[in-house]
Structures are given as structure tokens and as C-alpha cells.
Write a protein that holds these residues in place. Sequence first.
Motif, PDB file in Angstrom:
ATOM      1  N   ALA A 412     -45.380 -21.833 -37.814  1.00  0.00           N
ATOM      2  CA  ALA A 412     -44.602 -20.923 -36.967  1.00  0.00           C
ATOM      3  C   ALA A 412     -43.147 -21.379 -36.880  1.00  0.00           C
ATOM      4  O   ALA A 412     -42.222 -20.564 -36.926  1.00  0.00           O
ATOM      5  N   LYS A 413     -42.942 -22.695 -36.765  1.00  0.00           N
ATOM      6  CA  LYS A 413     -41.583 -23.230 -36.717  1.00  0.00           C
ATOM      7  C   LYS A 413     -40.869 -23.013 -38.046  1.00  0.00           C
ATOM      8  O   LYS A 413     -39.687 -22.671 -38.078  1.00  0.00           O
ATOM      9  N   ILE A 414     -41.626 -23.204 -39.137  1.00  0.00           N
ATOM     10  CA  ILE A 414     -41.026 -22.988 -40.455  1.00  0.00           C
ATOM     11  C   ILE A 414     -40.691 -21.513 -40.651  1.00  0.00           C
ATOM     12  O   ILE A 414     -39.647 -21.169 -41.217  1.00  0.00           O
ATOM     13  N   ALA A 415     -41.571 -20.624 -40.175  1.00  0.00           N
ATOM     14  CA  ALA A 415     -41.319 -19.185 -40.287  1.00  0.00           C
ATOM     15  C   ALA A 415     -40.055 -18.798 -39.524  1.00  0.00           C
ATOM     16  O   ALA A 415     -39.245 -17.980 -39.995  1.00  0.00           O
ATOM     17  N   GLN A 416     -39.862 -19.379 -38.345  1.00  0.00           N
ATOM     18  CA  GLN A 416     -38.649 -19.119 -37.572  1.00  0.00           C
ATOM     19  C   GLN A 416     -37.424 -19.653 -38.304  1.00  0.00           C
ATOM     20  O   GLN A 416     -36.372 -19.003 -38.345  1.00  0.00           O
ATOM     21  N   GLU A 417     -37.566 -20.813 -38.910  1.00  0.00           N
ATOM     22  CA  GLU A 417     -36.483 -21.394 -39.706  1.00  0.00           C
ATOM     23  C   GLU A 417     -36.119 -20.473 -40.862  1.00  0.00           C
ATOM     24  O   GLU A 417     -34.936 -20.250 -41.155  1.00  0.00           O
ATOM     25  N   ILE A 418     -37.141 -19.913 -41.510  1.00  0.00           N
ATOM     26  CA  ILE A 418     -36.914 -19.003 -42.638  1.00  0.00           C
ATOM     27  C   ILE A 418     -36.171 -17.750 -42.169  1.00  0.00           C
ATOM     28  O   ILE A 418     -35.252 -17.267 -42.842  1.00  0.00           O
ATOM     29  N   ARG A 419     -36.560 -17.225 -41.015  1.00  0.00           N
ATOM     30  CA  ARG A 419     -35.878 -16.030 -40.496  1.00  0.00           C
ATOM     31  C   ARG A 419     -34.401 -16.310 -40.231  1.00  0.00           C
ATOM     32  O   ARG A 419     -33.532 -15.503 -40.562  1.00  0.00           O
ATOM     33  N   GLU A 420     -34.142 -17.459 -39.627  1.00  0.00           N
ATOM     34  CA  GLU A 420     -32.752 -17.806 -39.310  1.00  0.00           C
ATOM     35  C   GLU A 420     -31.929 -18.036 -40.585  1.00  0.00           C
ATOM     36  O   GLU A 420     -30.790 -17.572 -40.688  1.00  0.00           O
ATOM     37  N   VAL A 421     -32.518 -18.755 -41.539  1.00  0.00           N
ATOM     38  CA  VAL A 421     -31.810 -19.020 -42.796  1.00  0.00           C
ATOM     39  C   VAL A 421     -31.590 -17.719 -43.562  1.00  0.00           C
ATOM     40  O   VAL A 421     -30.509 -17.484 -44.119  1.00  0.00           O
ATOM     41  N   SER A 422     -32.604 -16.863 -43.590  1.00  0.00           N
ATOM     42  CA  SER A 422     -32.499 -15.600 -44.324  1.00  0.00           C
ATOM     43  C   SER A 422     -31.399 -14.719 -43.739  1.00  0.00           C
ATOM     44  O   SER A 422     -30.640 -14.083 -44.483  1.00  0.00           O
ATOM     45  N   GLU A 423     -31.304 -14.683 -42.422  1.00  0.00           N
ATOM     46  CA  GLU A 423     -30.264 -13.884 -41.781  1.00  0.00           C
ATOM     47  C   GLU A 423     -28.879 -14.420 -42.135  1.00  0.00           C
ATOM     48  O   GLU A 423     -27.961 -13.645 -42.452  1.00  0.00           O
ATOM     49  N   LYS A 424     -28.742 -15.738 -42.109  1.00  0.00           N
ATOM     50  CA  LYS A 424     -27.460 -16.350 -42.459  1.00  0.00           C
ATOM     51  C   LYS A 424     -27.103 -16.073 -43.918  1.00  0.00           C
ATOM     52  O   LYS A 424     -25.956 -15.739 -44.234  1.00  0.00           O
ATOM     53  N   GLU A 425     -28.079 -16.200 -44.802  1.00  0.00           N
ATOM     54  CA  GLU A 425     -27.815 -15.966 -46.222  1.00  0.00           C
ATOM     55  C   GLU A 425     -27.529 -14.493 -46.494  1.00  0.00           C
ATOM     56  O   GLU A 425     -26.723 -14.153 -47.361  1.00  0.00           O
ATOM     57  N   ASN A 426     -28.170 -13.587 -45.753  1.00  0.00           N
ATOM     58  CA  ASN A 426     -27.890 -12.160 -45.910  1.00  0.00           C
ATOM     59  C   ASN A 426     -26.489 -11.824 -45.421  1.00  0.00           C
ATOM     60  O   ASN A 426     -25.809 -10.969 -45.994  1.00  0.00           O
ATOM     61  N   GLN A 427     -26.053 -12.492 -44.354  1.00  0.00           N
ATOM     62  CA  GLN A 427     -24.673 -12.324 -43.891  1.00  0.00           C
ATOM     63  C   GLN A 427     -23.699 -12.777 -44.971  1.00  0.00           C
ATOM     64  O   GLN A 427     -22.675 -12.140 -45.222  1.00  0.00           O
ATOM     65  N   LYS A 428     -24.025 -13.893 -45.604  1.00  0.00           N
ATOM     66  CA  LYS A 428     -23.193 -14.404 -46.699  1.00  0.00           C
ATOM     67  C   LYS A 428     -23.155 -13.396 -47.841  1.00  0.00           C
ATOM     68  O   LYS A 428     -22.097 -13.144 -48.438  1.00  0.00           O
ATOM     69  N   LEU A 429     -24.301 -12.804 -48.134  1.00  0.00           N
ATOM     70  CA  LEU A 429     -24.401 -11.829 -49.215  1.00  0.00           C
ATOM     71  C   LEU A 429     -23.523 -10.615 -48.918  1.00  0.00           C
ATOM     72  O   LEU A 429     -22.764 -10.146 -49.785  1.00  0.00           O
ATOM     73  N   ARG A 430     -23.625 -10.114 -47.688  1.00  0.00           N
ATOM     74  CA  ARG A 430     -22.835  -8.935 -47.311  1.00  0.00           C
ATOM     75  C   ARG A 430     -21.338  -9.236 -47.337  1.00  0.00           C
ATOM     76  O   ARG A 430     -20.532  -8.400 -47.766  1.00  0.00           O
ATOM     77  N   ALA A 431     -20.972 -10.429 -46.873  1.00  0.00           N
ATOM     78  CA  ALA A 431     -19.553 -10.809 -46.866  1.00  0.00           C
ATOM     79  C   ALA A 431     -19.003 -10.898 -48.289  1.00  0.00           C
ATOM     80  O   ALA A 431     -17.899 -10.424 -48.569  1.00  0.00           O
ATOM     81  N   CYS A 432     -19.779 -11.512 -49.184  1.00  0.00           N
ATOM     82  CA  CYS A 432     -19.348 -11.634 -50.588  1.00  0.00           C
ATOM     83  C   CYS A 432     -19.201 -10.256 -51.234  1.00  0.00           C
ATOM     84  O   CYS A 432     -18.263 -10.008 -51.997  1.00  0.00           O
ATOM     85  N   LYS A 433     -20.122  -9.368 -50.926  1.00  0.00           N
ATOM     86  CA  LYS A 433     -20.067  -8.020 -51.485  1.00  0.00           C
ATOM     87  C   LYS A 433     -18.807  -7.297 -51.028  1.00  0.00           C
ATOM     88  O   LYS A 433     -18.125  -6.640 -51.831  1.00  0.00           O
ATOM     89  N   ALA A 434     -18.484  -7.427 -49.742  1.00  0.00           N
ATOM     90  CA  ALA A 434     -17.288  -6.772 -49.204  1.00  0.00           C
ATOM     91  C   ALA A 434     -16.014  -7.335 -49.848  1.00  0.00           C
ATOM     92  O   ALA A 434     -15.098  -6.584 -50.198  1.00  0.00           O
ATOM     93  N   ILE A 435     -15.971  -8.656 -50.014  1.00  0.00           N
ATOM     94  CA  ILE A 435     -14.799  -9.288 -50.630  1.00  0.00           C
ATOM     95  C   ILE A 435     -14.662  -8.851 -52.081  1.00  0.00           C
ATOM     96  O   ILE A 435     -13.556  -8.537 -52.553  1.00  0.00           O
ATOM     97  N   TYR A 436     -15.776  -8.812 -52.800  1.00  0.00           N
ATOM     98  CA  TYR A 436     -15.741  -8.419 -54.214  1.00  0.00           C
ATOM     99  C   TYR A 436     -15.255  -6.978 -54.354  1.00  0.00           C
ATOM    100  O   TYR A 436     -14.445  -6.667 -55.233  1.00  0.00           O
ATOM    101  N   GLN A 437     -15.752  -6.094 -53.490  1.00  0.00           N
ATOM    102  CA  GLN A 437     -15.335  -4.694 -53.564  1.00  0.00           C
ATOM    103  C   GLN A 437     -13.851  -4.544 -53.254  1.00  0.00           C
ATOM    104  O   GLN A 437     -13.159  -3.732 -53.879  1.00  0.00           O
TER     105      GLN A 437
END
Length: 501
Positions: A412-437
Motif C-alpha cells: 500500500a505504501k509502495i502504491a502510494q509512492e507510485i501514485r505520487e511519482v507518476s503524478e510528478k512525472e506526468n507533470q514533467k511530461l506535460r511541461a516538456c510538451k508545452a515547451i517543445y510546442q
Amino acid sequence: MTLTERISKLVQSLSVGIPEREFCFQLAFLGVIISEPFYIFGRCGSGKSLLTKRLIATFRNPKVLKFGKREMDFPEKLAGYDIIIFKGFNPASETTKHNLQVAIQDREDIPLVILGEIRPETAMRQTGMADRITLTITLPESLSSPALCHLLQNQFEIENFTVDPELTISTEERRQWLSEIKQVSLSEEVLGIIGQLSEAADNNDLYISIRQWMSLTDLIKATAFFNGRKEANITDTFLLGTAVWGKTSTSRILMQSYSEVLHKQLLKEVPGAFEQDYDTEDLAYRIDLISRTSNNCYDTHTLNNQQCLYYRITISGEPVHLYVPLYRIETEEDFHPFNELNMIEKRVMCNYHGTSTCTISIDSAVKGVNAHRAGPVRAGTSVRFEEFAKLPTYIVKENDPQIIANKREQLAKIAQEIREVSEKENQKLRACKAIYQALKASADNVFCDPKTLANAQQVVKDKFDNTAALLKKIKEIHTNLIQLNRKLTETIQKMTQGGNG
């Protein structure tokens, strides 16, 4: 037709038929517009004369004052001239040096162009005008094979160069633009880049005068102005990544520094862009460890507040106490246990080989020695471990519900860690996409250096691709976690049904 459209067509016509020199021609045009004296450096045949000829053609009926290799008298008044050009500049000529000094002093806002085959740092030093000629444009010495073939195939375009009269610039227009360019502001991004470049120059003991910073800033402002903006942005600084710095060694260092500074500035708002990548291997290992280990409860001892498995062996008649952290059980790696002093026992090697039985190996040098810890191993001495014994681990209870509950809590703790990391990495993904565009949209800007733009886009793309690959890996690991959690649930259900029966 807007001013941006007009200037875009004008600068495109500048380099018609002359490949791989487009940005040099554009910089020269900007230099004339902002009335900044500049030096065009290039070997014989690199296109210096062609460039100046085309620069002159972009203006409407300009009155040009030219100085060649032949010595000539300098006019008493420069008023009335629109452009001053020194061709084949020879700093060894005292007359030429004198004329240049007079031109710089008396020209007011008349553009001044100097063409030479001598490296700028040498030419300017010999004239004593290094602090006044702050902009250098270096023409490439050669063409690539495709560019050369294109040039040879289209010689007609070079020989019959013309500029649409409707596009040409009057002296009054240039002066009005110069006044408006001075009013363009610099964004925080631009100031950040300039500040970091200034630090890079200081760190490398490079002297960049305030006058030169002002000249380069005017070029940045002019770029923004002709793109219809009242504030310069990060793409307007691309020219700083070219050989505009005068001295060859200075340009080389600051071009590299600019590349690094630009990439940092581009990714500044990307969450975690400069942090170490999330360790997916460690994540997979932690889940795999929970998956591979049994749900049994083992007899343990506490050592330094850590649950350990205890083994007692005898070597040469001496009892040796070994403590192994519980998490080591059913793993595959070799490791050193602890001794009763809570120190790593480097003369003993253990491995469970995926089971609950510990294979113990001992340093061959210890066998036959009366004292197990006879002394430290000398540096450079290789250690050879020989298998000594295989000792089972006492199981207190099989399929212990508490062990299963602990595992589910860990998951359960690892699953929560995955959710937090995934959200951060998705934010990074969206930011990179906006900069590239945003970078992609700037490709059509006037005076946008395509090479610098391509490098900037690649940096952002690499960060995007790396983040996407990381998210894919995390998703795969999360799938394994879900399956393991389901397996543990089924185990509990079976145990409950068995108890009810």
C-alpha cells in the motif's frame, strides 16, 4: 503587409542562392538596423563582398561611403551618408586605422561595416578599437557537398539578385525603428540567460565589456521588435549561441556556455528536471522481494533494533555468532552478515539462494587459524571464500496472517509512492510538451537560428522521451504490484475458509 511579414521576406531574399550562411546574413542585417559597428570575418571567397552588396540593396537609394585597400582621403563630414563600409580591412595601414577611428567617432547613428580576412581579435587589437567594435560575424570557410551542389546549380540566382522595391528600407524608417527597438524590454528569462553567461565569462576569465553586452542586447531587442513583440523572450537570445563574441577562443567557450545555460533555462519550470531519475530498478526489486519471499514467521533475534536471523558456527574451536537481517531471507545475493559487535563480518559470506536455508562460506585464509578474526585483510590481497555449511532457518509459523498483513501494508505504501511519482512525472511530461510546442511555433520567427532551435528542441525531446519511458516502466511495475496484492488477498481468503471449515 505587417512589418514582420515584410522583414521576413526581406531577410529571406538576402541569402537567396547562398546556402549555410543565412543566419550570418540575418545578423549582419540586424547589425545595420541597430547601427552597431561590426566586423565581418571570413577567408577570401567566403562571401563578404556579396553580403555587403546585398545589405546595401535592402535600403532605398542609400548613399554609401566605401573604403577599399587603396588609401583615400576621408570626407570632412559624414552627414548625408547612410552606410560606411571598409572592405579588405588592413589594420597595418595607419591611414586605414585613422579613417576607422574618425568614422567611429563622427558617424553618429550611421551603420559601419568592416570586412576582413584577419581574425577579429588580431584586427581589432591592432587598430586599438577592440572596445568599440563589439560585434563579430564569422562566415563559414566552406560549404557542405549538398550546399555546394545547390549553389552551382543556382548561380543565376546569385548573379541576378534583386530586392522588391516595396520591401526596401528608407533611412527615415531605419531611424524610427531604432528608436522603437530601444524601448523593447527584456523578460526575466532573457535577463537570467545574460546573467548566467556573464558568470560563465567571469569563471573563464573572459572580458566582455559593458558596451558589448549592450550591443548584443540591442540585437536581441531588434529580433523581438521585428517579430512584433515589445518584450524579448528566450528564443530572441539564440544569436548568443553563435560566433558573435569577437575573439575566437571567447566565442568557443561562450557558445558552449550558452548551450548549457539555455537548456537549464528551458527546463527551469519542469518539475524535477535536474533531479536524479526515479530508481525504477529499486522499486521493482522491493516488489519482487515481497513477491518471492514466503509468508512464514521466523525465529529472530534483535540486533541494533533490527530483526535478524541468528546462526552460531564454530571455526577452529572458536564459536562465531552471525546475525542476518530478516529481509535477506529467500534472496539471491551474496552478502556479509553482522557479528555480535554489530559490525560487518567481512570474513564470512552468506547467500540464501532464494530459500530459507543459509549457505555460509568462509574466507579460506581463516580455516586452520586459531582466531577467526585474526586481523585485517591486507590491501590488495584477494579473498577466496569456501563453502562451510548450509544452515536451515527455524520457522515459527507458516503463512502467518501478520506477515501477510505487513506485506500488504508495504504494498500500500509502495502504491502510494507510485501514485505520487507518476503524478510528478506526468507533470514533467506535460511541461516538456508545452515547451517543445512553444519552441516549434518559434521556428517561423524572423532571425530564429535553426541550429540553436534544433538543439533546444532535442534537449526537451530527450527529457520528454526519458520521462515517458520511466512512466511506462512504472506502469509495468504497478501491474505486478496489483497482481501480487491480489495473490495475497486470495491467500487470506483461503486461510479464512480453511479456518471456518
